[in-house]
Design a protein around this motif. Structure first.
Motif, PDB file in Angstrom:
ATOM      1  N   ALA A 123       0.821  -1.217   0.000  1.00  0.00           N
ATOM      2  CA  ALA A 123       0.000   0.000   0.000  1.00  0.00           C
ATOM      3  C   ALA A 123       0.852   1.263   0.000  1.00  0.00           C
ATOM      4  O   ALA A 123       2.003   1.262   0.432  1.00  0.00           O
ATOM      5  CB  ALA A 123      -0.916   0.001   1.222  1.00  0.00           C
ATOM      6  N   ASP A 124       0.258   2.336  -0.491  1.00  0.00           N
ATOM      7  CA  ASP A 124       0.754   3.689  -0.250  1.00  0.00           C
ATOM      8  C   ASP A 124       0.002   4.187   0.973  1.00  0.00           C
ATOM      9  O   ASP A 124      -1.209   4.419   0.919  1.00  0.00           O
ATOM     10  CB  ASP A 124       0.486   4.595  -1.453  1.00  0.00           C
ATOM     11  CG  ASP A 124       1.328   4.212  -2.659  1.00  0.00           C
ATOM     12  OD1 ASP A 124       2.566   4.275  -2.557  1.00  0.00           O
ATOM     13  OD2 ASP A 124       0.740   3.828  -3.691  1.00  0.00           O
ATOM     14  N   LEU A 125       0.720   4.340   2.080  1.00  0.00           N
ATOM     15  CA  LEU A 125       0.086   4.632   3.369  1.00  0.00           C
ATOM     16  C   LEU A 125      -0.069   6.132   3.569  1.00  0.00           C
ATOM     17  O   LEU A 125       0.840   6.910   3.266  1.00  0.00           O
ATOM     18  CB  LEU A 125       0.946   4.047   4.491  1.00  0.00           C
ATOM     19  CG  LEU A 125       0.258   3.731   5.818  1.00  0.00           C
ATOM     20  CD1 LEU A 125      -0.777   2.636   5.623  1.00  0.00           C
ATOM     21  CD2 LEU A 125       1.298   3.295   6.844  1.00  0.00           C
ATOM     22  N   LEU A 126      -1.223   6.542   4.105  1.00  0.00           N
ATOM     23  CA  LEU A 126      -1.471   7.941   4.449  1.00  0.00           C
ATOM     24  C   LEU A 126      -1.685   8.012   5.952  1.00  0.00           C
ATOM     25  O   LEU A 126      -2.780   7.758   6.460  1.00  0.00           O
ATOM     26  CB  LEU A 126      -2.695   8.473   3.708  1.00  0.00           C
ATOM     27  CG  LEU A 126      -3.006   9.967   3.894  1.00  0.00           C
ATOM     28  CD1 LEU A 126      -1.881  10.832   3.337  1.00  0.00           C
ATOM     29  CD2 LEU A 126      -4.325  10.328   3.221  1.00  0.00           C
ATOM     30  N   LEU A 127      -0.629   8.346   6.684  1.00  0.00           N
ATOM     31  CA  LEU A 127      -0.672   8.436   8.146  1.00  0.00           C
ATOM     32  C   LEU A 127      -1.086   9.856   8.512  1.00  0.00           C
ATOM     33  O   LEU A 127      -0.325  10.807   8.333  1.00  0.00           O
ATOM     34  CB  LEU A 127       0.696   8.090   8.726  1.00  0.00           C
ATOM     35  CG  LEU A 127       0.822   8.044  10.247  1.00  0.00           C
ATOM     36  CD1 LEU A 127      -0.136   7.039  10.852  1.00  0.00           C
ATOM     37  CD2 LEU A 127       2.259   7.737  10.647  1.00  0.00           C
ATOM     38  N   THR A 128      -2.302   9.995   9.047  1.00  0.00           N
ATOM     39  CA  THR A 128      -2.922  11.305   9.207  1.00  0.00           C
ATOM     40  C   THR A 128      -3.199  11.635  10.662  1.00  0.00           C
ATOM     41  O   THR A 128      -3.867  10.861  11.358  1.00  0.00           O
ATOM     42  CB  THR A 128      -4.259  11.356   8.434  1.00  0.00           C
ATOM     43  OG1 THR A 128      -4.053  10.949   7.088  1.00  0.00           O
ATOM     44  CG2 THR A 128      -4.837  12.763   8.447  1.00  0.00           C
ATOM     45  N   ALA A 129      -2.706  12.764  11.133  1.00  0.00           N
ATOM     46  CA  ALA A 129      -3.120  13.273  12.440  1.00  0.00           C
ATOM     47  C   ALA A 129      -4.596  13.651  12.361  1.00  0.00           C
ATOM     48  O   ALA A 129      -5.056  14.227  11.372  1.00  0.00           O
ATOM     49  CB  ALA A 129      -2.276  14.483  12.830  1.00  0.00           C
ATOM     50  N   ASP A 130      -5.350  13.319  13.397  1.00  0.00           N
ATOM     51  CA  ASP A 130      -6.810  13.432  13.364  1.00  0.00           C
ATOM     52  C   ASP A 130      -7.331  14.776  12.859  1.00  0.00           C
ATOM     53  O   ASP A 130      -8.299  14.842  12.112  1.00  0.00           O
ATOM     54  CB  ASP A 130      -7.380  13.193  14.775  1.00  0.00           C
ATOM     55  CG  ASP A 130      -7.416  11.715  15.140  1.00  0.00           C
ATOM     56  OD1 ASP A 130      -7.276  10.874  14.234  1.00  0.00           O
ATOM     57  OD2 ASP A 130      -7.578  11.410  16.333  1.00  0.00           O
ATOM     58  N   CYS A 131      -6.695  15.869  13.281  1.00  0.00           N
ATOM     59  CA  CYS A 131      -7.244  17.192  12.985  1.00  0.00           C
ATOM     60  C   CYS A 131      -7.067  17.617  11.531  1.00  0.00           C
ATOM     61  O   CYS A 131      -7.722  18.559  11.075  1.00  0.00           O
ATOM     62  CB  CYS A 131      -6.606  18.242  13.901  1.00  0.00           C
ATOM     63  SG  CYS A 131      -6.999  18.011  15.649  1.00  0.00           S
ATOM     64  N   VAL A 132      -6.197  16.948  10.799  1.00  0.00           N
ATOM     65  CA  VAL A 132      -5.914  17.364   9.426  1.00  0.00           C
ATOM     66  C   VAL A 132      -7.161  17.316   8.553  1.00  0.00           C
ATOM     67  O   VAL A 132      -7.434  18.237   7.774  1.00  0.00           O
ATOM     68  CB  VAL A 132      -4.805  16.490   8.808  1.00  0.00           C
ATOM     69  CG1 VAL A 132      -4.682  16.744   7.310  1.00  0.00           C
ATOM     70  CG2 VAL A 132      -3.478  16.769   9.487  1.00  0.00           C
TER      71      VAL A 132
END
Length: 264
Positions: free
Chosen positions: A158-167
């Motif tokens: 996969a191409d991972l998208l690690l996102t902080a909740d507020c984004v």
């Protein structure tokens, strides 16, 4: 005394600039005799919001025995200094590493945590040139980092998208620009258990041949530790992955997009 994370300061690297002092919302740091010092253990939540503001790398997070974090003492300390008391502070129990915070979290205990593909199998790993207007671009469920097992099928290559909740709330183009073609994992590096995140990400990186990782963080200091968490996970997994860090402003603009290199 409990086992938890705590800020440590390398005095040889510290130049006394003081940038870490306002970065710590709990007032746990001060400049004493030209060097940064930890005022009291009970003021430090150990989440590392100050790390990104140290220009010399003198600050780091270590796991050791320490006094419990004390939100009430923090509030009194900040009021005495005339500083703003944060609206939310972590529960001391959630910071302890002696036992899992809040007890074990069995997978499948909540029907909403069941894994589900929202598009045909493998669609999460197929790049999309342009996202259709409107609608969610999510390709799988769940998306919370702590709920996704390293063996989830949608993580393979996969191409991972690690996102902080507020984004997702702050950046209006989140779904159209970042989600298509990527597997979303979301979390809050300030209020969730960071060591759980490290272990989970290390498992994901070790189990899957990830193509890339995009880290989306807010400009606020507490978000910068998401990259720190990922760096430690890469080190534990012993596998490097092409990584880009994107920083979003509170007004919904992209402030920077830079490649990250972690030592595996």
């Amino acid at each position: 005394m409990v086992t938890r994370k705590m800020i440590s300061i390398d005095e040889e690297l510290c130049n006394g600039c003081g940038q870490c002092v306002p970065a710590c919302e709990e007032g746990a740091l001060a400049i004493v005799d030209g060097k940064a010092k930890l005022v009291k253990e009970i003021y430090c939540d150990g989440l590392g919001a100050c790390l990104g503001d140290c220009p010399t790398g003198a600050l780091k997070v270590e796991v050791r025995e320490a006094e419990d974090f004390n939100p009430e003492a923090v509030a009194e300390h900040l009021k005495a200094q005339g500083r703003t008391v944060p609206g939310h502070m972590p529960d001391p129990e959630s910071l302890r590493l002696d036992k899992p915070a809040g007890g074990p979290r069995p997978m499948g205990g909540c029907p909403g945590s069941a894994m589900q593909a929202l598009t045909p199998c493998g669609q999460a790993n197929v790049p999309t040139a342009t996202a259709p207007a409107g609608g969610s671009q999510l390709s799988h469920w769940p998306i919370q980092l702590r709920l996704v097992p390293p063996t989830a099928p949608f993580l393979k290559e996969a191409d991972l998208l690690l996102t902080a909740d507020c984004v997702a709330a702050a950046y209006p183009g989140y779904h159209a620009e970042f989600v298509p073609g990527r597997v979303v994992l979301m979390g809050c590096p300030k209020f969730d258990n960071q060591m759980e995140y490290v272990e989970k990400l290390a498992g994901i990186i070790g189990e899957n041949d990830l193509k890339s990782i995009t880290v989306l963080e807010m400009e606020v200091p507490c978000c910068s530790s998401m990259s720190v968490i990922l760096g430690e996970a890469v080190k534990r997994a012993g596998k490097s992955v092409d990584t880009i860090r994107v920083t979003i402003s509170r007004t919904g603009t992209i402030l920077s997009s830079v490649p990250l290199e972690f030592q595996s």
